[in-house]
Write a protein that holds these residues in place. Structure first.
Motif, PDB file in Angstrom:
ATOM      1  N   SER A   1       4.816  -2.027   1.111  1.00  0.00           N
ATOM      2  CA  SER A   1       5.584  -2.821  -0.390  1.00  0.00           C
ATOM      3  C   SER A   1       6.283  -1.823  -1.424  1.00  0.00           C
ATOM      4  O   SER A   1       6.978  -2.227  -1.787  1.00  0.00           O
TER       5      SER A   1
ATOM      6  N   SER B   1      -1.812  -3.489  -6.410  1.00  0.00           N
ATOM      7  CA  SER B   1      -2.983  -4.052  -5.959  1.00  0.00           C
ATOM      8  C   SER B   1      -3.866  -5.614  -5.392  1.00  0.00           C
ATOM      9  O   SER B   1      -4.024  -5.440  -4.619  1.00  0.00           O
TER      10      SER B   1
ATOM     11  N   ASP C   1       1.092  -3.540  -0.733  1.00  0.00           N
ATOM     12  CA  ASP C   1       0.408  -2.720   0.157  1.00  0.00           C
ATOM     13  C   ASP C   1       1.513  -1.442  -0.359  1.00  0.00           C
ATOM     14  O   ASP C   1       2.144  -1.546  -0.469  1.00  0.00           O
ATOM     15  N   SER C   2       0.876  -0.374   0.408  1.00  0.00           N
ATOM     16  CA  SER C   2       1.864   0.842   0.365  1.00  0.00           C
ATOM     17  C   SER C   2       3.335   1.312   0.902  1.00  0.00           C
ATOM     18  O   SER C   2       3.795   1.019   0.834  1.00  0.00           O
TER      19      SER C   2
END
Length: 83
Positions: free
Chosen positions: A43, A35, A40-41
């Motif tokens: 990814s 992170s 990120d989410s």
């Protein structure tokens, strides 16, 4: 597919993240907090799909925990255990 080593998973993840997800200037190794490196989410979804396509590894719903996506090391361990 045959079982792939955790080391190979780590190498492949690092190459993929450097090429497809983070800025090339970002220093990344197996212990980098993803992170903080810019993962990120969205990814994370790409990483899960990459593991499925490249190695046939499916990360189960019960393993979709933040601690399993903290570093390349934790993700590789999770993926290796999901084989």
């Amino acid at each position: 597919m045959g079982r792939i080593t955790e080391e190979q998973i780590k190498e492949d993840l690092i190459k993929f993240i450097k090429k497809e997800i983070v800025d090339p200037s970002v220093e990344l190794d197996q212990n980098t907090v993803l992170s903080e490196a810019g993962v990120d989410s969205f990814s994370v979804v790409e990483l899960v799909l990459f593991l499925e396509r490249k190695h046939g590894i499916t990360i189960g719903e019960k393993s979709m925990l933040p601690q399993n996506f903290r570093t390349v090391q934790t993700l590789a361990t999770c993926a290796s255990n999901s084989q």
